[in-house]
Design a protein around this motif. Sequence first.
Motif: not given
Length: 267
Positions: A11-14, A46-54, A61-67
């Motif tokens: 998936p693109c993101v978790i 899968a990404s824990f964070d999509k920092a480049n959303r429109t 996403g859930p962030g780095i620790e949880e992801g």
Amino acid sequence: MNNKFIVISGPCVIESEDITRIIAEKLKLELEPFIKSGAVDFYFKASFDKANRTSINSFRGPGIEEGLNILKRIKEDYSFKIVTDIHEPYQAALAAEVCDILQIPAFLCRQTDLLVAAAKTGKLLNIKKAQFLAPWDMSNVVKKVRDSGNDKIMLCERGTTHGYNQLVVDMTSIMEMHKNGCPVIFDATHSVQKPGGNGTSTSGNRDYIPYLAKAAVAAGADGLFMETHVDPSKALSDGPNMININDIPALLSQCIAIREIIECQNN
């Protein structure tokens, strides 16, 4: 790097651990014949964070620790090798504790501090060519990583900006980037994006995925990156340009057959 056909998918993101597990379970079922036969070298992405959303309101996403904890459990439970994106230098060492490949997003492929931090982990890097770069410009990116002590590099073609909300793929870029002595992966799903095409989100046309994927393999791509979902229409990120999991086996069979023809011609 071995000579197996590389497949990076997930998936693109978790979105949640539950849906990520459902996708992982389905991918394991669909790709098991290819993996067991040795036809592909598979990585779950899968990404824990999509920092480049429109939009600032888009799901990230859930962030780095949880992801990373979720990805660690996916890795252990399904015996998958793992890929995730990093966006900031501090994330490299943390992601390297779990992931087998660190992926550098296209928009960030010239960020020196990010490349150096990723290189210093010693992990295999999948570096996406920016939409605004010519393929030969990636030689400077490769040099940054190699000069930082890491020669484990893959480059990834994902389309080039052509006017507004439009990407095009120049298949000769695969040949150009091979000149760096790195495997070249083709991102078959982001290449059909229309960035910002829905105003506050990205649109795309998944109908083009099979055609571009097969063309890329014929042009010499060493593997495919394909974001996927059990129901792309309900995905929280990049749904319009995702491939449905059910469609992957047939496409992968065709791509492997094309690769075998190309290899026979080259030998």
